[in-house]
Scaffold this motif. Structure first.
Motif, PDB file in Angstrom:
ATOM      1  N   UNK A  72      11.900   9.296   0.821  1.00  0.00           N
ATOM      2  CA  UNK A  72      12.607   9.749   2.015  1.00  0.00           C
ATOM      3  C   UNK A  72      11.636  10.040   3.152  1.00  0.00           C
ATOM      4  N   UNK A  73      10.490  10.639   2.827  1.00  0.00           N
ATOM      5  CA  UNK A  73       9.480  10.917   3.854  1.00  0.00           C
ATOM      6  C   UNK A  73       8.918   9.617   4.419  1.00  0.00           C
ATOM      7  N   UNK A  85      17.387   4.280   8.063  1.00  0.00           N
ATOM      8  CA  UNK A  85      16.433   5.369   8.330  1.00  0.00           C
ATOM      9  C   UNK A  85      17.173   6.695   8.515  1.00  0.00           C
ATOM     10  N   UNK A  86      18.295   6.638   9.228  1.00  0.00           N
ATOM     11  CA  UNK A  86      19.081   7.859   9.446  1.00  0.00           C
ATOM     12  C   UNK A  86      19.835   8.302   8.206  1.00  0.00           C
ATOM     13  N   UNK A  87      19.794   7.484   7.154  1.00  0.00           N
ATOM     14  CA  UNK A  87      20.492   7.790   5.905  1.00  0.00           C
ATOM     15  C   UNK A  87      19.502   7.963   4.763  1.00  0.00           C
ATOM     16  N   UNK A  88      18.267   8.362   5.111  1.00  0.00           N
ATOM     17  CA  UNK A  88      17.191   8.549   4.127  1.00  0.00           C
ATOM     18  C   UNK A  88      16.902   7.270   3.344  1.00  0.00           C
ATOM     19  N   UNK A  89      17.153   6.134   3.971  1.00  0.00           N
ATOM     20  CA  UNK A  89      16.869   4.858   3.335  1.00  0.00           C
ATOM     21  C   UNK A  89      17.974   4.334   2.460  1.00  0.00           C
ATOM     22  N   UNK A  90      19.046   5.105   2.262  1.00  0.00           N
ATOM     23  CA  UNK A  90      20.120   4.695   1.351  1.00  0.00           C
ATOM     24  C   UNK A  90      20.974   3.611   1.996  1.00  0.00           C
ATOM     25  N   UNK A 132       0.833  -1.208   0.000  1.00  0.00           N
ATOM     26  CA  UNK A 132       0.000   0.000   0.000  1.00  0.00           C
ATOM     27  C   UNK A 132       0.868   1.259   0.000  1.00  0.00           C
ATOM     28  N   UNK A 133       1.949   1.240   0.795  1.00  0.00           N
ATOM     29  CA  UNK A 133       2.886   2.365   0.814  1.00  0.00           C
ATOM     30  C   UNK A 133       3.524   2.550  -0.560  1.00  0.00           C
ATOM     31  N   UNK A 134       3.933   1.426  -1.178  1.00  0.00           N
ATOM     32  CA  UNK A 134       4.571   1.495  -2.494  1.00  0.00           C
ATOM     33  C   UNK A 134       3.628   2.100  -3.535  1.00  0.00           C
ATOM     34  N   UNK A 165       2.187   6.982  -6.850  1.00  0.00           N
ATOM     35  CA  UNK A 165       1.224   8.036  -7.176  1.00  0.00           C
ATOM     36  C   UNK A 165       1.726   9.414  -6.759  1.00  0.00           C
ATOM     37  N   UNK A 166       2.884   9.449  -6.088  1.00  0.00           N
ATOM     38  CA  UNK A 166       3.471  10.725  -5.702  1.00  0.00           C
ATOM     39  C   UNK A 166       2.847  11.367  -4.488  1.00  0.00           C
ATOM     40  N   UNK A 167       2.169  10.592  -3.638  1.00  0.00           N
ATOM     41  CA  UNK A 167       1.555  11.159  -2.436  1.00  0.00           C
ATOM     42  C   UNK A 167       2.591  11.682  -1.453  1.00  0.00           C
TER      43      UNK A 167
END
Length: 463
Positions: free
Chosen positions: A328-329, A341-346, A315-317, A322-324
């Motif tokens: 990173x958010x 998480x502290x690396x923006x997911x990278x 659902x998140x994907x 859809x650009x909601x």
């Protein structure tokens, strides 16, 4: 902490053995050959190189498709001799590896072999050994490999190269010798841990309390229960023993309890860490280190919990596509993995030379993630999927392919780090080769006469 001591025959004892065995030539059809159990081919310091070692390495190389530079009959014993030089120096310099490190390495290799074979049963059938027998067989070999690697790293730790050296080296390099840089990707990830049922957590805790009662009552020993029930494969075979370790060597929750234990006859309270639930027993304290044994139990994630987590991430994907909101958010709000998480997911890749980079070769990614990334274009988000982390945790994830750079010939402007590594590795190999040849001059070496006409990689073996 158990340590495997390298024991070599003293030189005085070795020389008669060399005289009896190493200088005998036993034809294959000699009826007395069955009386020779093994044969000493070389002596390096006080360490023998046996014919069985040479044949074992030859067989392993054949199974793994390794090709030797030069005549294998000469290259194989020289390879073993060089390793013994590094092991000899590692002992002098007090280089060590812990039993925990060895056990972890063994389990990683076994897991790889199991994946290649398809199952534990197929691997056991193919090797003609049980998993336990494989562990025992791999132990000393892996210990020595780790000691050799650490010794090599110590010898070259101060080797650096300047940008000018890199440019100068590649300015003279023929075009067909320029290294090929494989495809590299940058990947962002959102990790979500399926919720474990409280009933499952209570079951695990009840079992640990039962183990404590059995030890306290004298019914059995902590070591026996650890071997039978602990889900830490690295320590279970040693009765849960972890070896002398500093506080920083364990996660804080575990270390806080382990370092506060004072009575070896008592068992700790139940400790929860990211690995699962533990009970701990003190063995000994030595300065700022403590040796304990533990039993680890891991709660199981139900299929229903996994399905729920995957549905949530899918659902998140869909909302991301859809650009909601941005990836990173979503990471900041949803992801359970604090590091990414502290690396923006990278995701971050720790390379063999100690660098940390966001770039991965496909083979360096976890298998499940690599499989998902192969289907994506930069900017796309994958469907949710399940995977098991290196720490044995079942998680559900979605990934986004941030960037992909296809494989290409290295250039000085785009791939300076790659080129720097090539030059630095060349300098390191030169240093190691010089160290080996200098070491040969100072160590007793005796080589069977049959090797006197060999063209060795290093000079000085024949004296």
């Amino acid at each position: 902490m158990r340590k495997t001591k390298i024991i070599g025959l003293g030189l005085a004892a070795m020389l008669p053995l060399m005289g009896i065995l190493a200088q005998r030539s036993v034809p294959d059809d000699d009826p007395t050959a069955k009386n020779v159990i093994d044969e000493v081919l070389w002596v390096v310091g006080d360490e023998p190189i046996l014919k069985s070692e040479v044949e074992g390495l030859r067989l392993q190389a054949e199974m793994e498709g390794i090709r030797w530079n030069g005549d294998p009959d000469c290259a194989i014993p020289e390879r073993i001799a060089v390793e013994k030089l590094f092991l000899h120096q590692a002992a002098i310099d007090s280089i060590e590896v812990t039993e925990q490190e060895i056990a972890t390495n063994i389990e990683q290799r076994l897991e790889f072999f199991i994946q290649q074979a398809g199952s534990r049963e197929k691997l056991e059938e193919w090797r003609g050994q049980t998993i336990a027998q494989m562990r025992a067989q791999m132990h000393d070999e892996l210990r020595n490999q780790m000691l050799i690697q650490r010794m090599r790293e110590k010898l070259v730790e101060n080797i650096t190269v300047s940008p000018a050296e890199v440019r100068r080296y590649f300015s003279t390099l023929p075009q067909d010798s320029v290294p090929f840089v494989p495809t590299e990707v940058e990947v962002q990830i959102i990790s979500h841990m399926p919720k474990i049922d409280q009933e499952e957590i209570n079951r695990i805790k009840d079992e640990l309390r039962e183990y404590t009662d059995r030890v306290t009552s004298g019914e059995t020993t902590f070591q026996t229960l650890a071997r039978l029930y602990s889900e830490d494969p690295g320590s279970a075979r040693y009765g849960g023993e972890l070896g002398y370790t500093g506080r920083a060597g364990w996660v804080p929750e575990f270390a806080n309890v382990a370092f506060n234990l004072t009575d070896p006859k008592r068992v700790s309270k139940i400790v929860e860490t990211e690995f699962g639930f533990h009970i701990i027993q003190l063995i000994d304290k030595r300065g700022d280190k403590v040796n304990v044994r533990h039993i680890l139990r891991k709660p199981r994630v139900s299929d229903e919990a996994v399905d729920t987590a995957i549905a949530h991430l899918d659902s998140i994907a869909a909302d991301l596509r859809r650009g909601k909101f941005t990836f990173e958010e979503a990471v900041a709000v949803i992801s359970d993995d604090k590091d990414t998480r502290n690396n923006h997911g990278l995701m971050v890749n720790s390379t063999d030379d100690g660098r940390r980079t966001s770039k991965f070769r496909m083979q360096d990614l976890p298998t499940e993630i690599a499989r998902a990334v192969e289907q994506l274009q930069p900017g796309e988000v994958s469907p949710a999927f399940k995977m098991v982390t290196q720490r044995g945790k079942t998680i559900c994830v979605i990934v986004k392919l941030k960037s992909r750079v296809d494989g290409h010939k290295a250039t000085i402007t785009e791939d300076f780090q790659v080129m720097k590594n090539v030059v630095q590795n060349k300098r390191r190999e030169e240093k190691l080769n010089k160290w080996v040849e200098d070491k040969i001059k100072t160590v007793y070496v005796r080589v069977n006469d049959r090797y006197r006409n060999c063209q060795f990689e290093h000079q000085g073996w024949i004296k």
